[in-house]
Scaffold this active site. Structure first.
Site, PDB file in Angstrom:
ATOM      1  NE  ARG A 224      -4.130  -1.720   0.027  1.00 40.13           N
ATOM      2  CZ  ARG A 224      -4.181  -2.731  -0.820  1.00 40.13           C
ATOM      3  NH1 ARG A 224      -3.163  -2.952  -1.643  1.00 40.13           N
ATOM      4  NH2 ARG A 224      -5.223  -3.536  -0.857  1.00 40.13           N
ATOM      5  CG  HIS A 271      -2.161  -1.045  -7.845  1.00 39.74           C
ATOM      6  ND1 HIS A 271      -2.783  -0.267  -6.903  1.00 39.74           N
ATOM      7  CD2 HIS A 271      -2.244  -2.324  -7.365  1.00 39.74           C
ATOM      8  CE1 HIS A 271      -3.229  -1.024  -5.913  1.00 39.74           C
ATOM      9  NE2 HIS A 271      -2.912  -2.279  -6.167  1.00 39.74           N
TER      10      HIS A 271
END
Length: 308
Positions: A224, A271
């Site tokens: 994250r 991502h």
């Protein structure tokens, strides 16, 4: 008849419409899967945190919400969600994450960038150390972190893992607590972040903790974005950190003017470290619905007090 509501983006619906019915059949379940069941008829919600259902209060007979993502930080704080919430533990996602992490660990361990990017006529003969001489630390020992730790240990790396609660993983030195975090970071040459995002883990890599890493250390973050203090990392790249490979960010897509884009010691990936795979995720979803119908405990339930 079991009614399951699918609440996720249009782009993934065809994949799950193909993958879920065979998985239900395997478990002996007769499921009416739809995107438009009336709330009072729904038994289970299969949900992405950014899906169309954001108010769960009308679903009064819903037995569980089955999250399609491994991370739950975007859904666990929803005050209308009072039903049991299960995390997605997808073998396909886990395998993909292991492959991505191992690939980038080996890239930095072997110094591959210097040979790919340094085609300038210089004959470089620097030999990398053996894997057993390269300490790796993984922050986060959940399903993903544990799988990555085990694979890296199999390759010969001395792996230290840290998590908020004590874990035991064969071949991995497992630490917990604030003292354990300091020990895990001190002298680490490669660090991989796979922690859940909570108040306690936000900015866990900051100016103080980054200074504990070995000079010339590499940081890999597929977890994250807010686990790292961006400003502190940029400063550390001019001090003791050799390179950071980052797959996740505070704002996504990463803004065009963000310093990470042009920093010579940062690799940005969009991502893509891993994703939930419909075919393997369907097995997890079907198993939890089977459990719910049989009165058995759900797998991978989220602890609301911990946030994961």
């Amino acid at each position: 008849m079991i009614r399951a509501l699918f609440s996720a983006g249009d782009h993934v619906w065809p994949e799950y419409l193909e993958a879920l019915p065979p998985a239900f059949n395997t478990e002996g379940l007769i499921v009416d899967l739809s995107r438009s069941h009336a709330p009072e008829t729904v038994d289970y919600i299969i949900a992405a945190p950014n899906g169309p259902v954001q108010d769960f209060s009308p679903y009064t007979f819903c037995k569980a919400v089955l999250n399609l993502w491994a991370g739950v930080e975007d859904i666990v704080s929803n005050e209308t969600l009072t039903q049991p919430l299960a995390r997605m533990v997808d073998p396909g996602l886990t395998d993909g994450m292991v492959e991505w992490v191992v690939g980038h660990v080996m890239r930095h361990h072997l110094g591959i960038d210097a040979h790919i990017l340094g085609q300038d006529g210089e004959w470089r003969t620097d030999y990398p150390p053996l894997s057993r001489e390269r300490p790796v630390t993984i922050l986060g020992l959940g399903e993903l972190g544990a799988a990555c730790a085990q694979m890296l240990a199999t390759l010969g790396f001395p792996v230290t893992g840290w998590s908020r609660s004590q874990k035991t993983i064969q071949g991995v030195t497992c630490l917990a607590s604030d003292t354990g975090l300091k020990k895990a970071l001190t002298g680490a040459e490669i660090i991989v972040l796979l922690l859940p995002l909570t108040d306690a883990t936000t900015n866990i890599l900051n100016a103080k903790t980054l200074a504990l890493l070995a000079d010339g250390a590499f940081i890999i973050n597929p977890g994250r974005g807010p686990l790292i203090d961006d400003d502190a990392l940029v400063a550390a790249l001019d001090a003791n950190i050799a390179h950071a490979t980052l797959d996740v960010f505070r704002t996504e897509p990463l803004p065009e003017n963000h310093p990470f884009w042009k920093h010579p010691q940062v690799t940005v990936t969009p991502h893509i470290a891993s994703t939930t795979r419909a075919k393997t995720a369907a097995t997890c979803i079907a198993e939890n619905i089977r459990r719910g119908e049989a009165g058995e405990p759900f797998l991978y339930l989220v602890d609301r007090t911990k946030g994961y």
